[in-house]
Each structure stands twice: as C-alpha cells, then as structure tokens.
Design a protein around this motif. Structure first.
Motif, PDB file in Angstrom:
ATOM      1  N   UNK A 157       9.410  -9.644   0.783  1.00  0.00           N
ATOM      2  CA  UNK A 157       9.169 -10.402   2.011  1.00  0.00           C
ATOM      3  C   UNK A 157       8.737  -9.538   3.187  1.00  0.00           C
ATOM      4  N   UNK A 158       9.117  -8.238   3.166  1.00  0.00           N
ATOM      5  CA  UNK A 158       8.773  -7.357   4.274  1.00  0.00           C
ATOM      6  C   UNK A 158       7.798  -6.256   3.870  1.00  0.00           C
ATOM      7  N   UNK A 159       7.166  -6.407   2.715  1.00  0.00           N
ATOM      8  CA  UNK A 159       6.183  -5.419   2.270  1.00  0.00           C
ATOM      9  C   UNK A 159       5.038  -5.370   3.287  1.00  0.00           C
ATOM     10  N   UNK A 160       4.669  -4.197   3.779  1.00  0.00           N
ATOM     11  CA  UNK A 160       3.619  -4.108   4.800  1.00  0.00           C
ATOM     12  C   UNK A 160       2.320  -4.798   4.403  1.00  0.00           C
ATOM     13  N   UNK A 161       1.941  -4.679   3.123  1.00  0.00           N
ATOM     14  CA  UNK A 161       0.710  -5.326   2.676  1.00  0.00           C
ATOM     15  C   UNK A 161       0.822  -6.833   2.675  1.00  0.00           C
ATOM     16  N   UNK A 162       1.998  -7.341   2.317  1.00  0.00           N
ATOM     17  CA  UNK A 162       2.212  -8.791   2.331  1.00  0.00           C
ATOM     18  C   UNK A 162       2.185  -9.320   3.761  1.00  0.00           C
ATOM     19  N   UNK A 163       2.873  -8.621   4.655  1.00  0.00           N
ATOM     20  CA  UNK A 163       2.890  -9.032   6.064  1.00  0.00           C
ATOM     21  C   UNK A 163       1.479  -9.018   6.637  1.00  0.00           C
ATOM     22  N   UNK A 164       0.718  -7.978   6.323  1.00  0.00           N
ATOM     23  CA  UNK A 164      -0.656  -7.881   6.818  1.00  0.00           C
ATOM     24  C   UNK A 164      -1.524  -8.992   6.262  1.00  0.00           C
ATOM     25  N   UNK A 165      -1.355  -9.319   4.978  1.00  0.00           N
ATOM     26  CA  UNK A 165      -2.164 -10.375   4.363  1.00  0.00           C
ATOM     27  C   UNK A 165      -1.899 -11.719   5.031  1.00  0.00           C
ATOM     28  N   UNK A 298      -6.216 -13.590  -4.082  1.00  0.00           N
ATOM     29  CA  UNK A 298      -7.079 -12.735  -3.271  1.00  0.00           C
ATOM     30  C   UNK A 298      -6.715 -11.262  -3.459  1.00  0.00           C
ATOM     31  N   UNK A 299      -7.674 -10.364  -3.288  1.00  0.00           N
ATOM     32  CA  UNK A 299      -7.436  -8.936  -3.537  1.00  0.00           C
ATOM     33  C   UNK A 299      -6.270  -8.337  -2.756  1.00  0.00           C
ATOM     34  N   UNK A 300      -6.082  -8.737  -1.494  1.00  0.00           N
ATOM     35  CA  UNK A 300      -5.001  -8.127  -0.713  1.00  0.00           C
ATOM     36  C   UNK A 300      -3.625  -8.522  -1.257  1.00  0.00           C
ATOM     37  N   UNK A 301      -3.497  -9.739  -1.775  1.00  0.00           N
ATOM     38  CA  UNK A 301      -2.224 -10.143  -2.377  1.00  0.00           C
ATOM     39  C   UNK A 301      -2.026  -9.470  -3.729  1.00  0.00           C
ATOM     40  N   UNK A 302      -3.075  -9.347  -4.513  1.00  0.00           N
ATOM     41  CA  UNK A 302      -2.974  -8.668  -5.803  1.00  0.00           C
ATOM     42  C   UNK A 302      -2.545  -7.219  -5.596  1.00  0.00           C
ATOM     43  N   UNK A 303      -3.025  -6.597  -4.527  1.00  0.00           N
ATOM     44  CA  UNK A 303      -2.632  -5.219  -4.239  1.00  0.00           C
ATOM     45  C   UNK A 303      -1.137  -5.131  -3.932  1.00  0.00           C
TER      46      UNK A 303
END
Length: 317
Positions: A157-165, A298-303
C-alpha cells in the motif's frame, strides 16, 4: 522464479453467474432476488474485464521478471558462451472463478515447482481479503501433500511506485477540474465486515495510501470512503462512498474525484458502484463526479508487482 498471481475472479458469461455467486457465498446458493440483482448489475455494465486484465497482468509480469533476472548459461547451447535470462514463470489463479487458486496450485505442482511467491492484485491487507487468498493456497498445498513452499507478499500500500502510479492518474483528473483547490478527493476500497477489521490494520493502510497520494499532489481536501459492502445482516465498515457524496454536497463541494485505490483493476465493483451508482448519486446532488482510471495491466503497475515479488523471492536465499 515462480509466482502465483491471484485476483478475485468474475464469470465469463451470464450462465455462470449463479455458480460464481454460490462460490462467493461459500457454497450457499443465492436467493432468487439476490441472483436477479447481480445479473442486472452485470447486464448494466455489459461485461467485467477482470479475467482478461488478470491474465494480461500475469503475462506482462512474467515478461518483466524475465527481462530483469540475472543471465545464465544457455541450456540449449545455441552458441558458445551464450547466456539467457530467467527463467521466471507466473501462474494465475482466482478466488471465485476459473482458473481457481486450487487449479493454479495443482498446475504448479505438476510442473515441479519447489518454491514460489504468492501475491494478490490488491495492495492492502485484511483478514477478509489477502488472508483468505493465502488460506486457499495453503489448503490446496495441504491436499497435495505440500509439494512446494510459498512465501507471500502481504501488502504494498505504501510502495513508492504504487503511490506514484495512483498519483499520476489522480493528477490526470486534476486538470479536468474547474477549481482543484475547492474539489474533494475521495479514495475508496472494498468494505469488509466490522468483525474482520477490528484491529484497524486495513483501514489504516487505505488511509495511509490516500495520505501519501494527497501529499504527493498537494491535495487540500481529501478523505477515504468504502464501497461494495456485502448483502449480509452483519455490519460492514463505512461510510459508504454514497454517504460521503451526500456529506460533500452538504459541505458545499461542487466537484469530487473518486479513486478506487483498493481496486487495481476495472471490474464490476468499479463499473457499477462508481460509474453507475455513485455517479447517479452525484447527479442527484448536483455534484460533478470524476473517476480516476484504474492501474489494470499498465507498465507502471507491473513494475510495482515485479519489484515486490523480486524482493520476496530474494528472501528464499
């Protein structure tokens, strides 16, 4: 690397809805009224794309993992010194429809899997959500004599990539607002029974995601709400998103942006609860309601999935 990607599941066609609903109700067939209500919802949205999205997530996650794993000697020996990546294999199973989690675990066992990482396409942990997926995996493993070990990603829930996406998609809606400084931003997740949320962990994680996104975008007015409460006599956590819209109108808001932060993929609860029901509530109240697009495959979520899975896999060593 072996990964079991799990999601909720949805029927492919109308004739499967009753069996699907019966599985959700732990083997208890729905009443005629409840079945007709669910069928009407599917009829209204057309068709849920959840199964196809989950499959796309699995395919793209496997490709992302294989593109970033270390290089190994080419087992086929195509040329001297040749090296290849991987291999990584991503299996997918769903909680309430085919391929069931049990079927995916069976396939993994037949393929000779010895270790795997389990991850649910849902960022927040609760005893009603993530824990139930894990229980289904463990039950399937037990029935097969525990042919392999699984370690789980419990939340991100607080993963930087998830928050950014999520923030990037909320930001898209900010540009559509007449006055972003006077708009309300609501972050929603699936409601669960109060008895399954007594420790407050689930609510805290949802609010933490919302707060991180709000801070990143500098949102002045934001809050959390719940949706998709079950049709059972027991109380479910709230307030419901429609109640929050009522409050927003009473507080003088004219525009609301809703983000299904607990639902990475489009499916029935997103299309019906937000695009139909909440939108109807907003129109009745004179509110302009915008919904943030979902992460889907989407690519950002897959990452994000690639990163959390890789980190968990590394713990086997």
């Amino acid at each position: 690397m072996n990964v079991l990607l799990m999601a909720y599941g949805t029927p492919y066609q109308r004739g499967e809805i009753e069996a699907y609903y019966t599985d959700i109700r732990r083997g208890r067939p729905p009443t005629k009224e409840l079945l007709e209500e669910l069928e009407e919802r599917y009829e209204l949205i057309g068709r849920s794309p959840l199964n196809e999205i989950t499959y796309a997530q699995a395919v793209r996650l496997e490709a992302a993992l294989n593109a970033t794993l270390p290089l190994y000697p080419d087992p086929l020996g195509a040329s001297p010194g040749a090296r290849v990546r991987g291999p990584a294999r991503v299996y997918h199973g769903t909680k309430h429809w085919h391929p069931f989690i049990k079927e995916a675990v069976q396939a993994m066992a037949e393929d000779g899997v010895e270790r795997a990482v389990g991850v649910v396409a849902a960022p927040h942990y609760s005893a009603r959500s993530i824990a139930e997926y894990q229980e289904k995996v463990e039950q399937a493993l037990e029935e097969l004599g525990r042919p392999f070990e699984v370690r789980y990603v419990e939340h991100y829930y607080d993963h930087p990539g998830y928050v950014q996406a999520v923030a990037a998609r909320v930001g898209e809606q900010v540009w559509r607002l007449v006055d972003p400084r006077r708009a309300l931003f609501l972050f929603t997740a699936h409601s669960i029974p109060e008895r399954a949320a007594q420790d407050g962990r689930y609510q805290q994680q949802v609010r933490a995601t919302a707060e991180l996104v709000a801070q990143r975008l500098g949102l002045q007015h934001w809050g959390t709400a719940w949706q998709s409460a079950g049709r059972t006599p027991e109380p479910w956590i709230g307030p419901d998103v429609n109640e929050k819209l009522e409050q927003a109108a009473g507080q003088g808001y004219k525009e609301v942006v809703v983000t299904a932060v607990g639902f990475p993929s489009d499916h029935l609860e997103v299309y019906y609860d937000l695009d139909h029901e909440a939108q109807a509530t907003a129109q009745r109240l004179g509110l302009r309601l915008l919904r943030t697009r979902s992460l889907n495959a989407d690519p950002d979520y897959i990452e994000v999935l690639r990163d959390v899975v890789s980190r968990r896999w590394a713990e086997f060593r």
